[in-house]
Scaffold this active site. Structure first.
Site, PDB file in Angstrom:
ATOM      1  N   GLU A 135       0.830  -1.211   0.000  1.00  0.00           N
ATOM      2  CA  GLU A 135       0.000   0.000   0.000  1.00  0.00           C
ATOM      3  C   GLU A 135       0.865   1.262   0.000  1.00  0.00           C
ATOM      4  OE1 GLU A 135      -3.029  -0.334   3.031  1.00  0.00           O
ATOM      5  OE2 GLU A 135      -3.882  -2.096   2.072  1.00  0.00           O
TER       6      GLU A 135
ATOM      7  N   GLU B 135      -3.856  -9.077   0.159  1.00  0.00           N
ATOM      8  CA  GLU B 135      -4.373  -8.855   1.522  1.00  0.00           C
ATOM      9  C   GLU B 135      -5.888  -8.774   1.470  1.00  0.00           C
ATOM     10  OE1 GLU B 135      -2.130  -5.913   3.837  1.00  0.00           O
ATOM     11  OE2 GLU B 135      -4.014  -5.433   4.842  1.00  0.00           O
TER      12      GLU B 135
HETATM   13  C1  GAL Z   1      -4.112  -2.777   5.438  1.00  0.00           C
HETATM   14  C2  GAL Z   1      -2.620  -2.754   5.748  1.00  0.00           C
HETATM   15  C3  GAL Z   1      -2.278  -3.664   6.906  1.00  0.00           C
HETATM   16  C4  GAL Z   1      -3.238  -3.432   8.024  1.00  0.00           C
HETATM   17  C5  GAL Z   1      -4.637  -3.661   7.548  1.00  0.00           C
HETATM   18  C6  GAL Z   1      -5.683  -3.540   8.629  1.00  0.00           C
HETATM   19  O1  GAL Z   1      -4.494  -1.731   4.657  1.00  0.00           O
HETATM   20  O2  GAL Z   1      -1.886  -3.157   4.641  1.00  0.00           O
HETATM   21  O3  GAL Z   1      -0.975  -3.407   7.335  1.00  0.00           O
HETATM   22  O4  GAL Z   1      -3.095  -2.127   8.472  1.00  0.00           O
HETATM   23  O5  GAL Z   1      -4.921  -2.720   6.547  1.00  0.00           O
HETATM   24  O6  GAL Z   1      -6.965  -3.663   8.109  1.00  0.00           O
END
Ligand code: GAL
Length: 804
Positions: A420, A497
């Site tokens: 991100e 993710e």
């Molecule tokens: C994502 C991020 C992670 C964590 C997650 C929580 O955007 O890459 O590190 O923060 O959100 O939802």
């Protein structure tokens, strides 16, 4: 020419001691001071009153939680600051003829190192491995040497999660001869693999520090997993032009007949032993474990390993080990991986930084695919003092060192250049992406490079526009996945993710069948939740950018081109306590809680990702009379489940395609809830939950009773609070005290509750929803460890462990 060779060989023999490479565990017996004292770099500094400890060490985890700690609850509200480490040591006999290197696997962060008062350098990045050649600064003979390390984690905030502070990974001293294989100096690949043969390419980098041309032989012998000879590759014999002074890389190959391929089911490892011979003597021996496998990402068909289509069933993991903090411990890492393996997980994303090398070795051995990630930010910050301030100066070396270190692990199948990253959103993202991908590709072209993106509009995503990534890594945005091929023609998909579902183990709010997102879009980031900082563990709460576990899995499961996913997150981790503010200090995202106790969603994955028979029933059965309670079952290998309350059927439920659980709404009455799963009318499995009475005893469940007497091995002991009939008391929060006699010490206690402010290091800890964990560490002595648990009003319980 021949004469010349002999002269050089004779000269060289002065440099080359008969001893080969010596690797010394450099963890024991350091002195530590929490605070800043720059004169501690002086060799003569008196550190007698400093604390003595063994590495790996994380001073943050030893501290007290406080809202005032500058790290904030996002970094677990634990202390940070500056710390100094010193170690006085002598070198083994013969070392004066050798090169001496110190290797650090990871120091968080801004380490600076001095040997005998000489400044060796600074390394800002807290996750990379690095080393120094200390040969010129060592005192001769048996004289004492002093190493001093300053660790500066004082500028805060510098992370979005808990980092730990200190020399939290292993340290070793490596002594080599003047001609030796360089650090991370082999690279083994198998460009051609079929059932009959694997052609194995070997690259060896020789570090010749004699200042002269070197002559000799370099060869690598391959052994199978049982230690049997398999084949040999010879790089270069006498008579060739010679090894120039400095570093030079030689490529050669060998063949392995009928290779056994590495896979997640059969993680088969070969061993390459590279020998350097000079003057008929072996002057170096360098061991590289490796595996032979091939894989592919196909635009239409998704991922395949060794020609077999499979989905990447992954989770994201931060590096902390719960109550042990960031301090590396192999058994603690292995336990996390075992728990994930039992769930059916086959892949891990190292969010968002390189892991410990031992962790990768465990993934090689246990059969996990790894997405090895480099950065959470580039030049543009996420926190004021994070790696953005070091990126310009250090990104090349940090990324290179990560690839050089990790490139032989068969588990590593993808490099990620960032998570991100803010540069998605502006044009600087284009050249930076190209540069970073180029850095990786210059060292390794055998693995795809990705980056975990959030901006789905390609006209606004400059990392995408660089057109340099092999895989399009997408975080969240699951609603777009079905149309991926139309939106991004020709691109290969990976959900880097997903989910960010939230849950507290063992806590249930009704009703279960309406999904809630926290916080509601557009709302201020406040906690509209429960006064006890809990989140319902029915899989029906998620961060608004994510989804429940079932929602995204339902999409990924349906389409082959969706090659896989990495769930945020495998375990709860320290820091990022969304959705709550202080005193919450660890996450709610885990499928498994911080103590390693599975939440209910674990069994949804297990029922989908394994062929083991699963029947999991939730919630507990202690409610107010007359309350409408939603009862869920996760099951597989069966057609239906029937639920009985006090022997009365509550009905039969069947999952429809793409359902992952069944539900009954039941008016509560105390007694026994029983689920029976059946296939073709035959019982497959039954599961019973009784209404529990008051706490009556402690049940002690060690995960291991025989430990290695190595000062490191751990037994994770679960304490279950039971009623007099042996039922787990669901809301029990009794205070448990542990007492240890014999060859063990207490490494930590935890209960998985994200808003507990009890110290992880104290010998007393409350249970949370009936469970508590004590981690016992073996001393380096053989004998018994008697561990006694007590709690006011309950009989104490003892277990005896052994160290061998
Ligand atoms: C994502 C991020 C992670 C964590 C997650 C929580 O955007 O890459 O590190 O923060 O959100 O939802």
């Amino acid at each position: 020419m021949k004469r010349y060779f002999y002269i050089v060989a004779a000269l060289l023999s002065n440099y080359i001691a008969s001893a080969q490479r010596t690797i010394i565990d450099f963890n024991p017996n350091w002195k530590f001071w929490l605070g800043d004292t720059s004169i501690a770099k002086e060799p003569g500094y008196r550190d007698d009153n400093w604390r003595t400890l063994n590495l790996p060490h994380d001073w943050s985890i030893e501290g007290e939680f406080s809202e005032k700690n500058p790290g904030t609850p996002n970094q677990a509200a634990l202390p940070t600051g500056i710390g100094w480490y010193r170690k006085t040591f002598t070198l083994p006999a013969g070392a004066e003829n050798q090169n001496v290197f110190i290797e650090f696997d990871g120091v968080y962060r801004n380490s600076e190192v001095w040997v005998n008062g000489h400044y060796l350098g600074k390394r800002p990045n807290g996750y990379v491995s690095f080393g120094y050649d200390i040969t010129p600064y060592c005192n001769p003979g048996s004289a004492q040497q002093v190493i001093a390390v300053k660790v500066d984690n004082s500028l805060q905030p510098n992370s979005r999660w808990y980092t730990g502070s200190g020399i939290y990974r292993n340290v070793r001293l490596v002594l080599t001869n003047k001609i030796a294989i360089d650090q991370w100096g082999t690279f083994i690949t198998a460009p051609t693999v079929n059932n009959n043969v694997a052609i194995v390419n070997i690259q060896s980098t020789i570090n010749n520090t004699t200042g002269q041309l070197g002559h000799g032989t370099l060869f690598t012998t391959i052994y199978d997993a049982s230690g049997k000879y398999v084949s040999k590759g010879i790089a270069w014999l006498h008579g060739a032009p010679g090894w120039p002074a400095g570093k030079a890389t030689y490529s050669y190959s060998t063949a392995i007949n009928k290779p056994i391929l590495w896979s997640v089911e059969n993680p088969y490892l070969y061993k390459a032993v590279t020998k350097v011979m000079v003057n008929g003597k072996v002057v170096d021996e360098y061991v590289t474990p490796f595996g032979i496998r091939y894989f592919d990402f196909d635009v239409q068909k998704g991922f395949s390993l060794n020609g077999r289509p499979m989905k990447i069933l992954g989770v994201c993991m931060h590096h902390d080990l719960g109550a042990l903090g960031a301090a590396v411990n192999e058994r603690a890492m292995e336990r996390q991986l075992q728990i994930l393996k039992d769930m059916g997980c086959n892949a891990i994303r190292t969010a968002h930084n390189p892991p410990a090398p031992e962790w990768l070795a465990l993934c090689d051995k246990m059969g996990f695919l790894v997405l090895d990630e480099a950065f959470d930010m580039w030049h543009k910050k996420k926190n004021k003092f994070d790696y953005n301030i070091d990126f310009d100066q250090w990104h090349k070396q940090d990324l290179e060192d990560q690839v050089k270190r990790d490139k032989n692990h068969p588990s590593v199948i993808i490099w990620s250049i960032g998570n991100e990253i803010r540069e998605q959103f502006d044009s600087t993202g284009i050249p930076l992406t190209k540069e970073l991908v180029g850095i990786v590709k210059a060292l390794d072209t055998t693995r795809p490079v990705t980056s975990a993106l959030t901006e789905t509009d390609t006209t606004k995503n400059f990392i995408y526009q660089a057109n340099a990534l092999d895989l399009m890594g997408m975080n969240y945005n699951q609603q777009l996945y079905p149309d991926f091929l139309q939106r991004y023609p020709g691109k290969k998909f990976l959900a880097t993710e997903t989910m960010s579902a939230l849950a507290s183990r063992g806590h249930y709010d009704m009703p279960a069948d309406s999904v809630r997102f926290w916080p509601l879009k557009g709302q201020k980031f406040v906690s509209p939740g429960n006064p006890d900082y809990t989140v319902s563990a029915y899989d029906n709460v998620a961060a608004y950018w994510g989804s429940t576990h079932e929602q995204t899995w339902r999409i990924i499961k349906q389409y082959d081109f969706l090659s896989g996913l990495f769930v945020w997150s495998g375990f709860d981790f320290l820091g990022e306590p969304v959705p709550y503010p202080w005193p919450a200090r660890s996450s709610y995202y885990g499928i498994v809680d911080l103590a390693g106790f599975p939440k209910d969603a674990y069994y949804m994955y297990q029922s989908e990702w394994t062929s083991k028979t699963v029947l999991h029933l939730l919630p507990h059965w202690n409610w107010e009379a007359g309350k409408e309670v939603d009862v869920w079952a996760y099951y597989n290998n069966a057609d239906e489940v029937e639920l009985y309350l006090n022997n009365r059927s509550m009905g039969v439920r069947k999952k429809q395609p793409l359902d992952f659980h069944v539900q009954w709404r039941v008016k509560y009455e105390p007694g026994t809830l029983k689920a029976v799963s059946r296939k073709n009318g035959n019982i497959v499995s039954t599961k019973t939950i009784n209404t529990a009475g008051i706490p009556a005893r402690l049940e002690i469940v060690p995960d291991k009773k025989i430990l290695h007497a190595d000062g490191k091995d751990l037994s994770f002991i679960t304490v279950r609070i039971l009623d007099k009939n042996g039922n787990l008391v669901p809301a029990a929060d009794n205070k448990i005290t542990v007492e240890i006699v014999g060859k063990g010490t207490l490494a930590g206690m935890d209960n998985g509750y994200p808003a507990s402010l009890e110290s992880f290091k104290a010998a007393s800890h409350k249970a949370y929803n009936g469970l508590c964990l004590a981690i016992i560490q073996a001393k380096p002595e053989t004998g018994n460890i008697q561990v006694t648990f007590s709690s006011p009003g309950l009989p104490s319980a003892t277990t005896v462990l052994q160290t061998h």
